[in-house]
Structure formats: C-alpha cells, structure tokens
Scaffold this active site. Sequence first.
Site, PDB file in Angstrom:
ATOM      1  N   LYS A   1       0.810  -1.213   0.000  1.00 56.51           N
ATOM      2  CA  LYS A   1       0.000   0.000   0.000  1.00 56.51           C
ATOM      3  C   LYS A   1       0.845   1.266   0.000  1.00 56.51           C
ATOM      4  O   LYS A   1       0.469   2.273  -0.615  1.00 56.51           O
ATOM      5  CB  LYS A   1      -0.954  -0.003   1.196  1.00 56.51           C
TER       6      LYS A   1
ATOM      7  N   LYS B   1     -12.306  -4.284  -5.080  1.00 54.21           N
ATOM      8  CA  LYS B   1     -12.960  -3.022  -5.408  1.00 54.21           C
ATOM      9  C   LYS B   1     -12.012  -2.043  -6.092  1.00 54.21           C
ATOM     10  O   LYS B   1     -12.444  -1.063  -6.686  1.00 54.21           O
ATOM     11  CB  LYS B   1     -13.547  -2.386  -4.148  1.00 54.21           C
TER      12      LYS B   1
ATOM     13  N   LYS C   1      -7.653 -11.831  -7.386  1.00 51.50           N
ATOM     14  CA  LYS C   1      -8.819 -11.828  -6.513  1.00 51.50           C
ATOM     15  C   LYS C   1      -9.741 -10.671  -6.862  1.00 51.50           C
ATOM     16  O   LYS C   1      -9.288  -9.587  -7.227  1.00 51.50           O
ATOM     17  CB  LYS C   1      -8.358 -11.711  -5.050  1.00 51.50           C
TER      18      LYS C   1
END
Length: 352
Positions: free
Chosen positions: A125, A216, A213
């Site tokens: 991230k 969003k 996977k």
Amino acid sequence: METTKKTTKTQNKEIMLTGLQPTAAGLHLGNYFGAIRPLIQNQEKYDLFLFVADLHAITVPANQTKELFSNKLNIVATYLASGVDPKKSTIFFQSDVPGHSQLGWVMICNSTIGELSRMTQFKDKSSKFEMANGTSTIPAGLLTYPPLMAADIILYDAKYVPVGVDQTQHVELTRDLVIKFNKKFGKTFVEPEALVDKTAGAKILDLQNPTKKMSKSAESKNGVIFLNDTPEKGAEKINKALTDNLNKVKYDPINQPGISNLITIYKCLANVSTKEIETKYKDIPNYGSFKKDLGLLVKNFLTDFQEKFNGYIKNPETILKITDAAAKKCRKITDAKVVDVYQKIGLLPVKK
C-alpha cells in the site's frame, strides 16, 4: 479482566472477532462469500464480536469524508441483510469503544519500526504513495495499522480471527506482541489464532482477470460484482465474464481459470457441488446456457439481498439502536482490560 472472563464463561463459547472497513467503493461478491456469509455459521459456533473498522478506514486520508458515516451504516445493514443476528452477534462501531484506541496506542509503543515496516500490506500500500519525483506521502496510519488491529483482537481475549491469506501476517504480529507483553508484565492477553477459510467459496476472482482476486480497486469494474449493482447489471457482468474457447464447463483453475471462477460463484449461489454443475452442462457445446443460468442466479441473489438491505438502510435508527447497545456491552469488557493494562505498565496505580 474479570468482566471478560465472565462473558466467556456465560456464553460457554470461544470468542471470535472480525471486522470490515467502511469504504465508498462498497462490498462485492467476493467479500460476501469470503467474509460475510461464513459469519452466519460462526455466530452459532462462537461468541462473535463483529465490528465496523472505521478507525482503520481513516488510515488512508481519502476515506476521511462526510460520507464515512453513511458507509458505516451500509456495512451494518449488509451484515443484517446477510443474516447476522444481533441477538447472537455483537455488532458495533470500532470508534464507539475508546478501548480500541487506548490499547492501540499501548501496542504501538510496544512495537518496533522494523516489525511494522516489514508487513507485506504496508509495503504494497505504501508504494501507492510514492511520487514520480521520489517524494513520499505515506500516511503514518498505514505503518501503525497492525498494532491497532492487534488491540482490536486482544481487547476481547478473542481466540479466533477469521482472515484472508493476506491478513495472516497481522495475526502473527499480534501473537508476537501478546507473547512479548505477557512475558514482560504477566499473563494479560490470549494468544489468538488465524482462521483462514480455504473452502471453494472463500475466494472469488476478477471476472475480467481470473488470475487475481475480486477487488474493489480492480482496473475494470466489469470484473467486480458489487452488492449494490443493479440485479440486471450483475447478470450483465456474468455474461461479459472472460472464459476461453474450449467450450467445456469444467473446474480446472490452471487451464480454465475464467470458467472455474464462474463455477465457484455458481456453487456458492446454488449450494450445489462442482460435479453437479459439470454434469448438468457437459453436453452443451458452448458457455451461453451456463452463463445465462448463472446470470439469473446472480440477479435473484442481488434482488433478494438489496430488498433486505434497503429495509435496514431506510431505518438508520434501527441500526444505531443495535450498535449502541453492542458498544455499551463492549465498553464494559474493554474498560476492565484497559485498566488492567494501564496498571501493569504504570499509567494507573495498582489497587491493593
């Protein structure tokens, strides 16, 4: 401390804790089958503490918006619409229980920068906040996220934490912090265990890129079926899902990842086995019939879910009544734990 023991004994069940972040993008089919639907069974087996991780949400500044509160309500409405029973599960907002922040700070102060900077999710991230000119704008909350997560768990003496494979490292860090604290200050916290759901329905992949996977943050929204998509839109995304030219409905993740992913979704929605699906479509020469049937399953699922969801979201007072009562229960448990910790580290005097 005493309150926590009494709760566990009264329920006569091991404690499980889990939470979801409230984000604007909303939840999708992968979240539902991987994280939400298993809660229905878990609330029967465990003393389930289920929270909306709003403090974790604001570790990313972009989530600090006036829409955050409505996103929080959406998560609770999703839990309830999915069948989570507030009489069996404790559903609350993380920020309504001060103990999470209080113990979170203690856990941060008992962590090292080395431990936190090695976390895989932090590395992934934080790279998104590196600018082309070399300037870094990494939020400090991304680094200190894991100790807060540790506090979430150990506040309630939770034995089990259902997580995805990408979250197991956080539970391992929690165990390390617990062992370190217990060794230094005496037995205080339970060592939690990560429960990774390895069932077929636990991992739904992207419809347009079935090697990844469902997420969003996917590049193409056609690869993700959101729970707030219109039923027609959900069926349309199934129809456009990437498959192959083998025209064989067979579960083969290596050679046929796209169709295998659709089979996984089908079996989760219809509650049938892979073998039953393969048998039903074995003599059909293309994927049209299979996709049409799966699209109808998705359409019916979204229609039913959204009817229930809207019933709750249109009555926010019902949601807040549930979360307020749960937070009151949680504060009784966590206040005792925080006092115990504060006494052991010297922030409060030890009563004689």
